[in-house]
Design an enzyme around this catalytic site. Structure first.
Site, PDB file in Angstrom:
ATOM      1  N   LEU B  15      10.905  40.347 -16.318  1.00 31.31           N
ATOM      2  CA  LEU B  15      10.635  40.799 -14.949  1.00 31.31           C
ATOM      3  C   LEU B  15      10.106  42.223 -14.996  1.00 31.31           C
ATOM      4  O   LEU B  15      10.800  43.132 -15.418  1.00 31.31           O
ATOM      5  CB  LEU B  15      11.959  40.752 -14.188  1.00 31.31           C
ATOM      6  N   HIS B  16       8.876  42.424 -14.629  1.00 29.10           N
ATOM      7  CA  HIS B  16       8.382  43.799 -14.571  1.00 29.10           C
ATOM      8  C   HIS B  16       7.335  43.910 -13.481  1.00 29.10           C
ATOM      9  O   HIS B  16       7.036  42.933 -12.793  1.00 29.10           O
ATOM     10  CB  HIS B  16       7.832  44.249 -15.931  1.00 29.10           C
ATOM     11  N   GLY B  17       6.784  45.077 -13.337  1.00 27.16           N
ATOM     12  CA  GLY B  17       5.918  45.391 -12.203  1.00 27.16           C
ATOM     13  C   GLY B  17       4.916  44.316 -11.820  1.00 27.16           C
ATOM     14  O   GLY B  17       4.910  43.851 -10.682  1.00 27.16           O
ATOM     15  N   VAL B  19       4.715  41.194 -12.501  1.00 30.44           N
ATOM     16  CA  VAL B  19       5.297  39.945 -12.045  1.00 30.44           C
ATOM     17  C   VAL B  19       5.848  40.097 -10.635  1.00 30.44           C
ATOM     18  O   VAL B  19       5.542  39.320  -9.740  1.00 30.44           O
ATOM     19  CB  VAL B  19       6.438  39.508 -12.978  1.00 30.44           C
TER      20      VAL B  19
END
Lengths: 966, 165
Positions: B15-17, B19
């Protein structure tokens, strides 16, 4: 004649007579021995402190004595008193007169001639003396503050840490006044800035603090100075400093170090300001947010929570706060012992600030009730709001505390307006207007309009509640009520509130918050039932026999039935009365969410008590007690002694016994037998372990078993005791044995409403993707039996509902469930899942890197620098890993590293743990001993720290228990 | 009706920016499920991921077994989910467990010594290649896109070009 003789002997101050003296005589005696002439004259406070009598009482007696001519007083402030002629003989008539006035001093209503408000005289350097506890709980803090201010050349920056309402702003303000009085400020300027105000907009915050230059941003039409410039030469108070954004922190730190800063839009730091900087925060000093501050600010002042104050201080604080109100009202405030106790007990988490809010509330109420009385207002227990009434039972829960406080109280306390007690200008708990004027005006207005007294009171109480943004975030309750709204119609909630009010006011029947939830759900369910024409519930035999035990509840239930019938205009069947009676009884019987108690018992004269004391102070908890056992004490005596402590600290949730070694660890079953209180024992107690235990038990609803299990995990080296029982528990509690896991929800009947609660719970569970739990609603009536039935082939993992079913699983009360949308329940459940996985945890991450170890160290230790130390400890582990026969698991390595870090911290803080000489001798025979010694050389070389024999002993214990495990 | 899986994505960073902002918006999901046995047991990573959730969307970190369990449970059928896994093997296990998708989206797979680069953001080793082959044989498209606006590339092509399959 007899009278004269008596007073004669008493006036000669012999130690023997002191205990039997009256207050008045004590004061005379004290004056005689301390201040015989005008030069040595004493102030009221000095007498009060010297004798440990409340200041107001001393003041009263002194004034009386002055009137009688026995004592002289010196005008000016503070007023000083000295005895007229030592050993004076009293005229018998005079003596009688005194006796008669003494009996009921409450009758002495006349206010002394209204005091002229003279400004508080400023004797240099005594500013702190008006602070309650300056010579006791706050002694160190005051010393620190003085040192910080007086430190040459410009003083030291200070950080005040303390829980909400503990008086940080007040303290800072007093520091400022001290600085002014000591002439160390070049400009009398005290500027307060709350960093939380603009926390969402760092730029705005910075521009406020540092100022800006024209063109720095749109709208910056001219140069503007910031607060720092304004405060130049004075004092700047930054409240809630942990909310300062990172860029602001940087600039503040730079400013602290160099005294220069730049305004927004400037490139060079050219502005200079000379400021005494005082910051304040509620954050835990160990939190990462604060660490930078703690490192950069030399003076850290920790303010104690209200609970940590001495009984004497608590009363003094209350007195002081009441005096503020008395000043406003310009009437005496008169309150009984029980009101004082209730007010002190009403402080739950908000400390002095909360006390202040509560005092304001009851004074406003008292003011309203005794409007016609020109001289005084009376605060009566019966009239207190329920949350403050509860304070009395809070206080009564702690018998020791109650005793301490009661000892210092008279049956009546009278507070007079006193110009000397001034209050700070900056205080968020202070109302911006005079509430009493508003009440007075409004009451007059309503009276003119011809309203009767009770409706006037009603109107104005609503007003008071509106005005007094009471300390309690009302939003919290509202939120729960909104949730309740989803299940129960609003009119039923309103009806229940009416019933609650009726019970509390007319019947003096205790109905707390949980009453609303439980009762409204119950009413809702049977009203629906009746309206839909469904058959009525039968009265079972169980029910009738149970109700017979609760005649009072049955009577009250009858009345409640009447109210409901009035409201709905249909007859309520008799069976419901029975149900309601049971419901009332179970709501009443519900114990306060008691914490698990902790008893520390250790060999040695003060080992246990000093460890317990450290933790009590550090965490300000009230559920720890200790028992010291000198070596010569027999186990029998020890057992009895510990049993007493267990009983004392038990709050209904069991007791955790932390012991150092030996025979002690076998005590739990004996103790349980003796006290009928569930006891679990963990041996090898350390301060760190007590800390951990205190922290864990402080969480609401943490149960004994959970804490016990977690604690054994925590230290990792105390597995020798209760191995057998542990195994048994694993079967029933934590091991997944294939039985369906269930949550039980206790409702009034187990039908109707129960279904709704089940739906609610199911929704919460689904929302959190929990698919392996079933919700079973049960009725409070046959709770015990039903629980037994469920237990047979299902596994109860948690409980919720209107009462605690008292199964040894975590319980979340219904109102909490509604309030937080199930959050607490879910974290409980997830916590259990993690628990199961805990052992797998480390092993699963294929490689245990130094980085992980460092991360953990950083999280748990204060004094040591994880960056520096991790590598060294890593080497230490590697060395031992190679030298012992068995391969060390990752989990063990982590716990070894954590333990070593703890050992190093202990050495740095000089708090080594004790080990008996026998044990040490035994240890040397172990082959592991030399290996550990060799490993210690790594530490010696890298850190120049030598681990003592005691520490080696514990390291070896760690290994031995680990080896036994496999 | 089984759960509505709107996106199954392989991304080492989970999960990161990119996414959170992009995919969550485009797929209109109401839940993000991070599926990884490792992460579900790592308290720290778990907490970090949950904190990184975009506003209004809940994130759960669960094991593969649990994912398969709830996928088939009708009580959870109202969820519109985006599944994030760390590695192809987990995606394979999910699909084998019955999670039905027609495309697997691949964002980035980080490089280590055992792997070879297939594109600028994707590195694979033997295990990964085996998993991808298995998925491909099921007729599921292997779509390489960092964000939804990128041109879709077929990972199978890239693997073939590199002669890894």
């Amino acid at each position: 004649m007899k009278l004269i003789q008596m007073s004669d002997t008493l006036l000669i101050h012999n130690a023997k007579g002191v205990t039997s003296m009256t207050r008045r005589e004590k004061i005379i005696d004290y004056l005689a021995s301390h201040g015989t002439g005008m030069i040595e004259a004493l102030t009221t406070s000095e007498v009060a402190e010297g004798l440990g009598i409340l200041r107001s009482n001393v003041s009263k007696e002194l004034n009386q004595l002055v009137r009688e001519g026995l004592v002289n007083k010196q005008s000016g402030r503070p007023v000083r008193y000295w005895l007229n002629t030592p050993g004076i003989k009293l005229d018998p008539i005079e003596e009688k007169k005194i006796e008669s006035t003494k009996i009921g001093f409450a009758a002495d209503k006349s206010i002394e001639t209204k005091k002229v408000f003279t400004p508080f005289s400023k004797r240099k350097g005594n500013t702190f003396e008006s602070m309650v506890g300056h010579h006791d709980s706050l002694k160190n803090q005051v010393e620190q503050a003085k040192a910080a201010l007086l430190y040459p050349p410009h003083g030291l920056n200070t950080l005040i840490i303390g829980p909400t309402g503990s008086g940080k702003t007040y303290f800072a303000n007093t520091m400022y006044h001290f600085a002014v009085d000591s002439d160390i400020l070049t400009k009398k300027q005290f500027i307060t800035f709350n960093c939380a105000d603009y926390a969402h907009n760092p730029q705005l915050l910075m521009s406020h603090l540092f100022g800006y230059v024209k063109g720095a941003f749109t709208g910056a039409n001219e140069d503007k100075d910031g607060l720092i410039q304004q405060a130049d030469g004075g004092m700047l108070f930054l409240d809630e400093v942990h909310r300062l954004p990172p860029e602001g922190q940087e600039m503040i730190f730079y400013f602290m170090d160099h005294g220069i800063y730049s305004r927004l839009g400037e490139t060079a730091k050219v502005h200079h300001a000379d400021i005494r900087l005082v910051c304040a925060t509620t954050e835990n000093p160990e939190s990462s947010l604060l660490q930078t501050f703690v490192r950069r600010i030399p003076i850290i002042i920790q303010l104690p929570a209200f609970q940590q104050r001495t009984a004497h201080e608590k009363i003094q604080l209350l007195e002081q706060l009441l005096t503020l109100e008395a000043n406003r009202i310009q009437k005496n405030i008169c309150l009984n012992e029980d009101v004082v106790q209730a007010l002190i007990g009403s402080v739950t988490y908000g400390n002095v600030g909360q006390l202040k809010s509560n005092v304001q509330l009851v004074c406003a109420q008292g003011f309203l009730n005794s409007m016609q009385d020109k001289n005084e207002i009376r605060l009566q227990f019966e009239q207190l709001p329920p949350n403050i009434k509860d304070g009395l039972s809070h206080l009564a829960n702690n018998r020791h505390e109650l005793g301490e406080i009661t000892k210092l109280l008279d049956t009546k306390m009278i507070i007079k307006p006193d110009a000397q007690k001034k209050y700070t200008e900056v205080d968020s708990y202070e109302l911006p207007y005079n509430l009493y004027e508003i009440i007075g005006d409004k009451a007059a207005l309503l009276k003119d309009e011809g309203l009767d007294k009770s409706s006037i009171n009603n109107f104005i109480m609503t007003d008071i509640n509106l005005h007094l943004k009471s300390f309690y975030s009302r939003g919290k309750l509202d939120k729960a009520e909104n949730k309740l709204n989803e299940i129960v119609d609003q009119d039923i909630i309103d009806l229940t509130k009416r019933i609650q009010k009726f019970l509390v006011e007319e019947e003096a029947y205790p109905a707390r918050d949980n009453f609303i939830y439980a009762m409204s759900l119950h009413i809702s369910s049977f009203v629906k039932r009746i309206q839909s024409g469904k058959p009525l519930r039968q009265i079972s035999k169980d029910l009738t026999s149970m109700v017979h035990d609760y005649p009072d509840e049955l009577e009250v239930a009858q009345k409640v039935k009447g109210i409901i019938e009035d409201s709905y205009q249909f007859p309520i069947p008799e069976s419901e009365v029975y149900y309601m009676a049971i419901l009332l009884a179970s709501l009443k019987a519900e114990p306060k969410a008691g914490k698990v108690g902790i008893v520390v018992a250790a060999h040695g004269k003060s080992t246990a008590s000093s460890m317990a004391q450290v933790v009590t102070q550090l965490l300000s908890v009230d559920n720890i007690t200790s028992f010291d056992m000198p070596l010569e004490m027999s186990p029998k005596v020890a057992l009895d002694g510990i049993a007493v402590q267990v009983k004392q600290i038990n709050q209904g949730n069991g007791v955790l016994l932390l012991v150092d070694m030996g025979s002690l660890s076998t005590f739990s079953s004996k103790l349980t037998e003796k006290t009928r209180i569930e006891v679990r024992t963990i041996d090898m107690v350390t301060t760190a372990m007590i800390l951990e235990a205190a922290r864990k038990t402080a969480l609401i609803d943490s149960d004994l078993l959970t804490v016990y299990r977690e604690l054994r995990e925590f230290a990792g080296y105390s597995r020798t005791t209760e191995k057998v029982t542990e195994k048994k528990e694993k079967d029933t509690i934590s091991n997944d044995d294939g039985r369906q896991k269930v949550i039980i929800a206790v409702c009034s009947t187990g039908e109707g409403t129960a279904k709704k609660i089940k739906e609610l719970l199911d929704k919460i569970l689904i929302d959190n993707l929990i698919n392996d739990l079933k919700v079973i609603p049960i009725s409070v009536v046959q709770m015990k039996q039903e629980v037994q039935k469920i237990k047979k082939n299902q596994r109860i993992v948690a409980a919720t509902g209107i009462v605690d079913p008292d199964v040894s699983v975590p319980f979340v009360p219904l109102e909490k469930l509604l309030q937080d949308g199930g959050e607490s329940l879910i974290s409980l459940i997830e916590g259990m899942e993690l628990e199961l996985d805990r052992n797998v945890d480390f092993e699963y991450s294929d490689v245990l890197t130094e980085e992980i170890a460092q991360k953990y160290l950083g999280q748990y230790f204060t004094f040591i620098n994880p960056k520096k130390i991790t590598g060294i400890l890593w080497k230490y582990c590697d060395f031992l890993d190679r030298r012992v026969q068995k391969k060390l698991t990752n989990a063990f390595k982590i716990s070894l590293i954590m333990h070593l870090a703890g050992a190093i911290e202990r050495i740095l803080t000089n708090s080594e743990m004790a080990v008996s000489a026998d044990e040490l001798e035994l240890m040397k025979k172990d082959s592991l001993y030399s290996v550990v010694q060799q490993a210690n050389e790594i530490l010696q070389e890298a850190l120049n720290i030598e681990l003592g024999k005691n520490e080696i002993y514990y390291i070896m214990q760690l290994f031995n228990t680990e080896f036994q495990k496999n | 009706m089984p759960m509505d899986v709107r996106l199954l994505r392989i991304d080492s960073r989970l999960l990161h920016g990119q996414v959170t902002t992009n995919w969550a918006k485009v797929t209109k999901v109401n839940r993000i499920l991070v599926v990884s046995d490792k992460v579900a047991r790592d308290k720290i990573r778990r907490t970090l991921l949950i904190q990184a959730s975009p506003p209004g969307i809940k994130v759960n970190v669960i094991t593969v077994a649990k994912m398969i369990g709830i996928y088939h449970d009708i009580r959870f059928s109202s969820l519109k989910v985006m599944i994030l896994v760390e590695e192809p093997e987990d995606a394979k296990r999910l699909i084998a467990g019955g999670v039905t998708v027609d495309t697997v989206n691949i964002g980035a797979i980080s490089f280590d010594k055992t792997k070879v680069m297939v594109s600028d953001a994707i590195a694979v080793n033997d295990v990964d290649v085996a998993a991808f082959s298995w998925i491909h044989k099921k007729g599921i498209k292997l779509d390489v896109r960092k964000v939804s606006g990128d041109n879709s590339k077929d990972l199978w092509h890239a693997l073939s070009e590199k002669e890894l399959v």
